[in-house]
Scaffold this motif. Structure first.
Motif, mmCIF file in Angstrom:
data_model
loop_
_atom_site.group_PDB
_atom_site.id
_atom_site.type_symbol
_atom_site.label_atom_id
_atom_site.label_comp_id
_atom_site.label_asym_id
_atom_site.label_seq_id
_atom_site.Cartn_x
_atom_site.Cartn_y
_atom_site.Cartn_z
ATOM 1 N N SER A 172 0.675 -1.101 -0.014
ATOM 2 C CA SER A 172 -0.108 -0.176 0.190
ATOM 3 C C SER A 172 0.946 1.289 0.038
ATOM 4 O O SER A 172 0.775 2.102 -0.550
ATOM 5 C CB SER A 172 -0.966 0.057 1.177
ATOM 6 N N CYS A 173 1.829 1.247 0.713
ATOM 7 C CA CYS A 173 2.753 2.215 0.758
ATOM 8 C C CYS A 173 3.423 2.626 -0.548
ATOM 9 O O CYS A 173 3.641 3.648 -0.795
ATOM 10 C CB CYS A 173 3.644 2.424 2.030
ATOM 11 N N LEU A 174 3.796 1.617 -1.352
ATOM 12 C CA LEU A 174 4.305 1.607 -2.598
ATOM 13 C C LEU A 174 3.400 2.304 -3.437
ATOM 14 O O LEU A 174 3.968 3.231 -4.365
ATOM 15 C CB LEU A 174 4.892 0.212 -2.869
ATOM 16 N N GLY A 175 2.099 1.817 -3.429
ATOM 17 C CA GLY A 175 1.310 2.657 -4.186
ATOM 18 C C GLY A 175 1.237 4.164 -3.729
ATOM 19 O O GLY A 175 1.085 5.055 -4.771
ATOM 20 N N GLU A 188 -2.788 3.058 -8.808
ATOM 21 C CA GLU A 188 -3.706 2.325 -8.711
ATOM 22 C C GLU A 188 -3.500 0.686 -8.799
ATOM 23 O O GLU A 188 -4.013 -0.109 -8.103
ATOM 24 C CB GLU A 188 -4.429 2.537 -9.922
ATOM 25 N N LYS A 189 -2.381 0.394 -9.447
ATOM 26 C CA LYS A 189 -2.083 -0.897 -9.556
ATOM 27 C C LYS A 189 -1.578 -1.634 -8.303
ATOM 28 O O LYS A 189 -2.163 -2.812 -7.961
ATOM 29 C CB LYS A 189 -0.865 -1.144 -10.268
ATOM 30 N N PHE A 190 -0.722 -0.783 -7.380
ATOM 31 C CA PHE A 190 -0.407 -1.420 -6.118
ATOM 32 C C PHE A 190 -1.489 -1.293 -5.015
ATOM 33 O O PHE A 190 -1.857 -2.105 -4.230
ATOM 34 C CB PHE A 190 0.875 -0.633 -5.732
ATOM 35 N N TYR A 191 -2.257 -0.142 -5.241
ATOM 36 C CA TYR A 191 -3.448 -0.127 -4.123
ATOM 37 C C TYR A 191 -4.286 -1.302 -4.456
ATOM 38 O O TYR A 191 -4.822 -1.698 -3.442
ATOM 39 C CB TYR A 191 -4.126 1.292 -4.487
#
Length: 263
Positions: A172-175, A188-191
């Motif tokens: 989530s933090c990466l997103g 959007e992809k990582f979230y």
């Protein structure tokens, strides 16, 4: 079963809990079981309460064995929460060869739970935990570089490391790091990866992303509703604000820009 694990199980049995539950849910239930002691209860009364210290030890024994907890469950102004932390911290400091203990200590200093906020001290404990490969500590190093040092590139390196370990908050933090860099489709992809498995902070974040950046109020509403069901106040407010607007428009059959409110 070790003596400590046996003691922990006995405490959980007394509270009608089991080790099969999600740990955060266990801790929240235990917290509420203890709330008959009002937040204004004097410290002396808390110390005299026979199970407080032993229960705190049992909680953190379980935590160290499971490695998952949201320390924000204990409000910073809660006498009970802070004193459980204060009583537990010396015990944790005796177990710093365990990376989970290092992570808990770092979170205490990061959020000021039972101690004064000290970001640098939290960082030092996170470094130690990260050396063991602890994904929570690695993620916290990322948030330190993002929030304290304002260095999103270094932060992203840590978030990627945590994400590669499959750590949900790290993903989530990466997103969030991509959103901060205005790369909204990568965000959007990582979230979405973790929002779709029920991680409320990511559901809230992707809802906001759809509403304000990706022009899809219907997807925003869907994720806000999911997050609101898990208790997000921001998502609940967003649902209330978007619902009247969505009643006035039809769901798009093809990608159509539908602009939301501006913050």
């Amino acid at each position: 079963m070790t003596e400590l694990n046996c003691f922990t199980s006995n405490i959980l049995n007394d509270l009608n809990l089991s080790c099969g539950h999600d740990f955060d849910d266990q801790l929240l239930l235990i917290y509420y079981k203890l709330r008959f002691l009002d937040d204004s209860t004097p410290l002396s009364s808390l110390i005299e309460y026979s199970q407080t210290y032993e229960l705190a030890k049992a909680l953190y024994a379980l935590l160290v064995s499971r490695g998952s907890m949201n320390l924000k469950i204990f409000p910073q102004n809660s006498v009970l929460g802070n004193n459980l932390m204060k009583k537990s911290l010396p015990w944790l400091l005796q177990n710093t060869s365990n990376p989970n203990a290092l992570w808990i200590i770092s979170q205490c200093y990061d959020y000021g739970l039972g101690v004064n906020v000290n970001k640098e001290l939290a960082y030092n404990y996170d470094i130690q935990g990260a050396n063991y490969g602890h994904a929570g500590c690695i993620t916290s190093l990322g948030t330190y570089h993002r929030d304290v040092k304002n260095d999103i590139n270094t932060a992203r390196i840590y978030f990627k490391q945590a994400a590669n370990k499959g750590y949900v908050p790290g993903i989530s933090c990466l997103g969030a790091s991509y959103s901060k860099s205005n790369d909204y489709h990568l965000a959007e992809k990582f979230y979405k990866v973790v929002a779709d498995i029920g991680y409320s902070p990511a559901q809230e974040a992707i809802g906001y992303l759809y509403e304000t950046k990706l022009d899809n109020l219907f997807e925003a509403m869907r994720y806000y509703e999911l997050s609101a069901r898990q208790g997000s106040a921001f998502s609940s407010k967003s649902v209330s604000m978007l619902r009247p607007l969505l009643k006035q428009i039809s769901p798009p059959t093809s990608p159509v820009a539908i602009h939301g409110r501006v913050f």
